[in-house]
Design a protein around this motif. Structure first.
Motif, PDB file in Angstrom:
ATOM      1  N   ASP A   3      -0.161 -14.548  -4.566  1.00 33.17           N
ATOM      2  CA  ASP A   3       0.002 -15.748  -4.155  1.00 33.17           C
ATOM      3  C   ASP A   3      -1.313 -16.731  -4.181  1.00 33.17           C
ATOM      4  OD1 ASP A   3       0.356 -18.347  -2.658  1.00 33.17           O
ATOM      5  OD2 ASP A   3       1.554 -17.325  -0.919  1.00 33.17           O
ATOM      6  N   GLU A   4      -1.410 -17.496  -5.424  1.00 35.12           N
ATOM      7  CA  GLU A   4      -2.779 -18.047  -5.278  1.00 35.12           C
ATOM      8  C   GLU A   4      -3.106 -19.121  -4.523  1.00 35.12           C
ATOM      9  OE1 GLU A   4      -3.090 -19.921  -9.280  1.00 35.12           O
ATOM     10  OE2 GLU A   4      -2.517 -18.106 -10.532  1.00 35.12           O
ATOM     11  N   SER A   5      -1.987 -19.578  -3.983  1.00 34.44           N
ATOM     12  CA  SER A   5      -2.419 -20.552  -2.840  1.00 34.44           C
ATOM     13  C   SER A   5      -3.024 -19.930  -1.531  1.00 34.44           C
ATOM     14  CB  SER A   5      -0.970 -21.336  -2.374  1.00 34.44           C
ATOM     15  OG  SER A   5      -0.091 -20.368  -1.477  1.00 34.44           O
ATOM     16  N   LEU A   6      -2.863 -18.689  -1.279  1.00 36.98           N
ATOM     17  CA  LEU A   6      -3.469 -17.975  -0.429  1.00 36.98           C
ATOM     18  C   LEU A   6      -4.456 -16.871  -0.776  1.00 36.98           C
ATOM     19  CD1 LEU A   6      -0.203 -17.170   2.035  1.00 36.98           C
ATOM     20  CD2 LEU A   6      -2.145 -19.000   2.444  1.00 36.98           C
ATOM     21  N   ASN A   7      -4.622 -17.110  -1.958  1.00 32.65           N
ATOM     22  CA  ASN A   7      -5.768 -16.099  -2.755  1.00 32.65           C
ATOM     23  C   ASN A   7      -5.408 -14.458  -2.325  1.00 32.65           C
ATOM     24  OD1 ASN A   7      -8.050 -15.995  -4.152  1.00 32.65           O
ATOM     25  ND2 ASN A   7      -9.598 -15.797  -2.409  1.00 32.65           N
ATOM     26  N   THR A   8      -4.268 -14.446  -2.555  1.00 32.06           N
ATOM     27  CA  THR A   8      -3.551 -13.239  -2.197  1.00 32.06           C
ATOM     28  C   THR A   8      -3.430 -12.502  -3.886  1.00 32.06           C
ATOM     29  OG1 THR A   8      -2.372 -13.892  -0.562  1.00 32.06           O
ATOM     30  CG2 THR A   8      -1.610 -11.850  -1.434  1.00 32.06           C
ATOM     31  N   VAL A   9      -3.666 -11.181  -3.807  1.00 39.15           N
ATOM     32  CA  VAL A   9      -3.832 -10.414  -5.271  1.00 39.15           C
ATOM     33  C   VAL A   9      -2.749  -9.405  -4.939  1.00 39.15           C
ATOM     34  CG1 VAL A   9      -5.278  -9.200  -6.767  1.00 39.15           C
ATOM     35  CG2 VAL A   9      -6.053 -11.202  -5.740  1.00 39.15           C
ATOM     36  N   LYS A  10      -1.995  -9.126  -6.009  1.00 36.62           N
ATOM     37  CA  LYS A  10      -1.185  -7.795  -6.213  1.00 36.62           C
ATOM     38  C   LYS A  10      -1.884  -6.675  -6.636  1.00 36.62           C
ATOM     39  CE  LYS A  10       3.265  -6.539  -7.860  1.00 36.62           C
ATOM     40  NZ  LYS A  10       4.642  -6.869  -8.636  1.00 36.62           N
ATOM     41  N   ILE A  11      -2.151  -5.676  -5.783  1.00 37.61           N
ATOM     42  CA  ILE A  11      -2.528  -4.627  -6.452  1.00 37.61           C
ATOM     43  C   ILE A  11      -1.915  -3.414  -6.692  1.00 37.61           C
ATOM     44  CG2 ILE A  11      -4.449  -2.593  -5.339  1.00 37.61           C
ATOM     45  CD1 ILE A  11      -5.851  -5.238  -6.391  1.00 37.61           C
ATOM     46  N   THR A  12      -0.501  -3.311  -6.047  1.00 37.32           N
ATOM     47  CA  THR A  12       0.265  -2.214  -6.133  1.00 37.32           C
ATOM     48  C   THR A  12       1.617  -2.879  -5.902  1.00 37.32           C
ATOM     49  OG1 THR A  12       1.082  -0.135  -5.281  1.00 37.32           O
ATOM     50  CG2 THR A  12      -0.148  -1.688  -3.630  1.00 37.32           C
ATOM     51  N   GLU A  13       2.750  -2.084  -6.340  1.00 37.90           N
ATOM     52  CA  GLU A  13       4.050  -2.393  -6.100  1.00 37.90           C
ATOM     53  C   GLU A  13       4.252  -1.960  -4.572  1.00 37.90           C
ATOM     54  OE1 GLU A  13       6.141  -4.060  -7.861  1.00 37.90           O
ATOM     55  OE2 GLU A  13       5.215  -4.396  -9.990  1.00 37.90           O
ATOM     56  N   ASP A  14       3.745  -0.959  -4.252  1.00 33.70           N
ATOM     57  CA  ASP A  14       4.146  -0.286  -2.985  1.00 33.70           C
ATOM     58  C   ASP A  14       3.786  -1.067  -1.590  1.00 33.70           C
ATOM     59  OD1 ASP A  14       4.505   1.561  -1.069  1.00 33.70           O
ATOM     60  OD2 ASP A  14       3.401   3.077  -1.925  1.00 33.70           O
ATOM     61  N   SER A  15       4.810  -1.530  -0.875  1.00 35.24           N
ATOM     62  CA  SER A  15       4.720  -2.034   0.319  1.00 35.24           C
ATOM     63  C   SER A  15       4.850  -1.275   1.669  1.00 35.24           C
ATOM     64  CB  SER A  15       5.879  -3.108   0.432  1.00 35.24           C
ATOM     65  OG  SER A  15       7.269  -2.619   0.359  1.00 35.24           O
ATOM     66  N   THR A  16       4.878   0.039   1.529  1.00 34.47           N
ATOM     67  CA  THR A  16       4.790   0.708   2.744  1.00 34.47           C
ATOM     68  C   THR A  16       3.481   1.173   3.393  1.00 34.47           C
ATOM     69  OG1 THR A  16       4.317   2.818   1.268  1.00 34.47           O
ATOM     70  CG2 THR A  16       6.710   2.393   1.586  1.00 34.47           C
ATOM     71  N   TYR A  17       3.570   1.870   4.431  1.00 37.45           N
ATOM     72  CA  TYR A  17       2.149   1.987   5.054  1.00 37.45           C
ATOM     73  C   TYR A  17       1.122   2.934   4.168  1.00 37.45           C
ATOM     74  CZ  TYR A  17      -1.189   3.803   8.513  1.00 37.45           C
ATOM     75  OH  TYR A  17      -2.417   4.015   9.082  1.00 37.45           O
ATOM     76  N   GLU A  18       1.735   3.726   3.556  1.00 40.23           N
ATOM     77  CA  GLU A  18       1.115   4.794   2.821  1.00 40.23           C
ATOM     78  C   GLU A  18       0.335   3.740   1.714  1.00 40.23           C
ATOM     79  OE1 GLU A  18       3.963   5.456   3.847  1.00 40.23           O
ATOM     80  OE2 GLU A  18       3.172   7.118   5.357  1.00 40.23           O
ATOM     81  N   SER A  19       0.698   2.752   1.362  1.00 36.32           N
ATOM     82  CA  SER A  19       0.094   1.876   0.141  1.00 36.32           C
ATOM     83  C   SER A  19      -1.360   1.339   0.572  1.00 36.32           C
ATOM     84  CB  SER A  19       0.796   0.641  -0.098  1.00 36.32           C
ATOM     85  OG  SER A  19       1.003  -0.234   0.867  1.00 36.32           O
ATOM     86  N   ASN A  20      -1.815   1.521   1.863  1.00 29.98           N
ATOM     87  CA  ASN A  20      -3.033   1.340   2.278  1.00 29.98           C
ATOM     88  C   ASN A  20      -4.147   1.906   1.534  1.00 29.98           C
ATOM     89  OD1 ASN A  20      -2.807  -0.849   4.182  1.00 29.98           O
ATOM     90  ND2 ASN A  20      -1.721   0.707   5.673  1.00 29.98           N
ATOM     91  N   VAL A  21      -3.701   3.104   1.415  1.00 31.07           N
ATOM     92  CA  VAL A  21      -4.852   3.738   0.513  1.00 31.07           C
ATOM     93  C   VAL A  21      -5.065   3.480  -0.475  1.00 31.07           C
ATOM     94  CG1 VAL A  21      -5.189   6.158  -0.509  1.00 31.07           C
ATOM     95  CG2 VAL A  21      -4.100   6.130   1.826  1.00 31.07           C
ATOM     96  N   GLU A  22      -4.000   3.084  -1.429  1.00 28.17           N
ATOM     97  CA  GLU A  22      -4.257   2.574  -2.831  1.00 28.17           C
ATOM     98  C   GLU A  22      -4.825   1.159  -2.771  1.00 28.17           C
ATOM     99  OE1 GLU A  22      -1.577   1.578  -7.066  1.00 28.17           O
ATOM    100  OE2 GLU A  22      -0.527   2.091  -5.243  1.00 28.17           O
ATOM    101  N   LYS A  23      -4.428   0.509  -1.903  1.00 30.93           N
ATOM    102  CA  LYS A  23      -4.916  -1.150  -1.637  1.00 30.93           C
ATOM    103  C   LYS A  23      -6.470  -0.844  -1.395  1.00 30.93           C
ATOM    104  CE  LYS A  23      -0.585  -2.807  -0.310  1.00 30.93           C
ATOM    105  NZ  LYS A  23       0.173  -3.319   0.826  1.00 30.93           N
ATOM    106  N   ASN A  24      -6.909  -0.023  -0.406  1.00 25.78           N
ATOM    107  CA  ASN A  24      -8.407   0.018  -0.230  1.00 25.78           C
ATOM    108  C   ASN A  24      -9.028   0.719  -1.429  1.00 25.78           C
ATOM    109  OD1 ASN A  24      -9.572  -0.117   3.037  1.00 25.78           O
ATOM    110  ND2 ASN A  24      -7.138   0.146   2.825  1.00 25.78           N
ATOM    111  N   PHE A  25      -8.710   1.667  -2.066  1.00 24.76           N
ATOM    112  CA  PHE A  25      -9.305   2.308  -3.234  1.00 24.76           C
ATOM    113  C   PHE A  25      -9.425   1.016  -4.216  1.00 24.76           C
ATOM    114  CE2 PHE A  25      -8.294   7.244  -2.665  1.00 24.76           C
ATOM    115  CZ  PHE A  25      -8.927   7.128  -1.525  1.00 24.76           C
ATOM    116  N   LYS A  26      -8.474   0.569  -4.708  1.00 18.53           N
ATOM    117  CA  LYS A  26      -8.480  -0.542  -5.674  1.00 18.53           C
ATOM    118  C   LYS A  26      -8.948  -1.635  -5.463  1.00 18.53           C
ATOM    119  CE  LYS A  26      -4.404   1.156  -8.481  1.00 18.53           C
ATOM    120  NZ  LYS A  26      -3.138   0.609  -9.031  1.00 18.53           N
ATOM    121  N   SER A  27      -9.414  -2.052  -4.156  1.00 13.28           N
ATOM    122  CA  SER A  27      -9.915  -3.444  -3.708  1.00 13.28           C
ATOM    123  C   SER A  27     -11.407  -3.168  -4.288  1.00 13.28           C
ATOM    124  CB  SER A  27      -9.896  -3.544  -2.129  1.00 13.28           C
ATOM    125  OG  SER A  27     -10.756  -2.513  -1.436  1.00 13.28           O
TER     126      SER A  27
END
Length: 212
Positions: free
Chosen positions: A40-64
Motif C-alpha cells: 500500500d504505497e499510500s501508507l508506505n506499506t511493503v509486502k515482504i511475504t505472503e504469510d499473514s500468520t503470527y509466525e510470519s513475524n520471523v520472516e518479516k523481521n529477518f527480511k526487514s
C-alpha cells in the motif's frame, strides 16, 4: 539524526491497529515503513511475504533488515516495532543522543533467560521495540532463515546477535507491557519510550497524555 521507524504488521490489522497508530503517535514520526504481507504505497506499506500468520513475524523481521539496507541505507537509526506498541517519538530521539553511531549494538529492553529452549539467551524484546544503527545493519542484513529456531522473531534475532557478537544494551525506558502492568504514574509514562500490548482506545489515551 535520521531515524526510520518500521512497524511489523499484517493486513488484517489495517482497519484497527494501523488506523489507531496513524491517528496517534505516527503523526510525530518523520520517516516510517510498514513491513507486512500486502502493498500500500499510500501508507508506505511493503509486502515482504505472503504469510499473514503470527509466525510470519520471523520472516518479516529477518527480511526487514535487508530491505532497510537496500532502500534506506542513508539513515542513522532503524527501529522495529510491533503493531500493538506505543512509541513516544520525542523521547526516543532524546534517548538516542546518548548512544554512538560508530558502535555495533542493539538497544531495547532485554529479555533475560526467558526462552525455554535456550535459557542462556538474552535478547531485545520485539514488543518493547529494538533499535540499531547503520553500522549494525550491515551485519543484520545477512541473517537468513537458518535462524528460524523458535516462533518468536525477537529471540531468533537475539540468537543471530549472539553469534555475530552484536552487543545488546538494556534501556529501562522501553517496556514489554502496558503501563498498568507496572503501576506507572503519569510522570513515568511521559518519560518512557515504548509500551507493548496497547490496544483500542489506549493508543489515544496515551497519546493525549504525552501531549499534555
Amino acid at each position: 539524526m535520521k531515524i526510520l521507524i518500521s512497524l511489523i504488521s499484517t493486513q488484517k490489522y489495517l482497519e484497527s491497529r494501523i488506523k489507531l497508530i496513524e491517528k496517534t503517535w505516527l503523526q510525530d514520526v518523520e520517516n516510517y515503513v510498514i513491513i507486512s504481507d500486502y502493498n500500500d504505497e499510500s501508507l508506505n506499506t511493503v509486502k515482504i511475504t505472503e504469510d499473514s500468520t503470527y509466525e510470519s513475524n520471523v520472516e518479516k523481521n529477518f527480511k526487514s533488515f535487508n530491505y532497510f539496507y537496500q532502500h534506506y541505507n542513508d539513515f542513522d537509526w532503524y527501529m522495529n516495532l510491533d503493531d500493538d506498541t506505543f512509541l513516544n517519538y520525542k523521547n526516543l530521539k532524546s534517548t538516542l543522543e546518548s548512544y554512538s553511531l560508530d558502535k555495533i549494538f542493539m538497544l531495547g529492553r532485554i529479555n533475560y533467560g526467558s526462552l525455554p529452549q535456550d535459557m542462556s539467551l538474552n535478547y531485545c524484546s520485539g514488543g518493547a521495540g529494538y533499535i540499531f544503527n547503520r553500522k549494525t545493519l550491515e551485519i543484520l542484513k545477512d541473517i537468513d532463515m537458518s535462524y528460524n529456531k523458535s516462533r518468536f522473531a525477537d529471540a531468533n534475532v537475539g540468537m543471530f546477535c549472539r553469534d555475530k557478537g552484536i552487543e545488546i544494551i538494556d534501556n529501562e525506558l522501553f517496556h514489554q507491557r502496558e503501563p498498568e502492568y507496572y503501576g506507572f504514574s503519569d510522570d513515568i509514562i511521559k518519560k518512557s519510550v515504548t509500551f507493548h500490548y496497547i490496544f483500542n482506545e489506549k493508543f489515544e489515551q496515551l497519546y493525549k497524555l504525552i501531549k499534555q
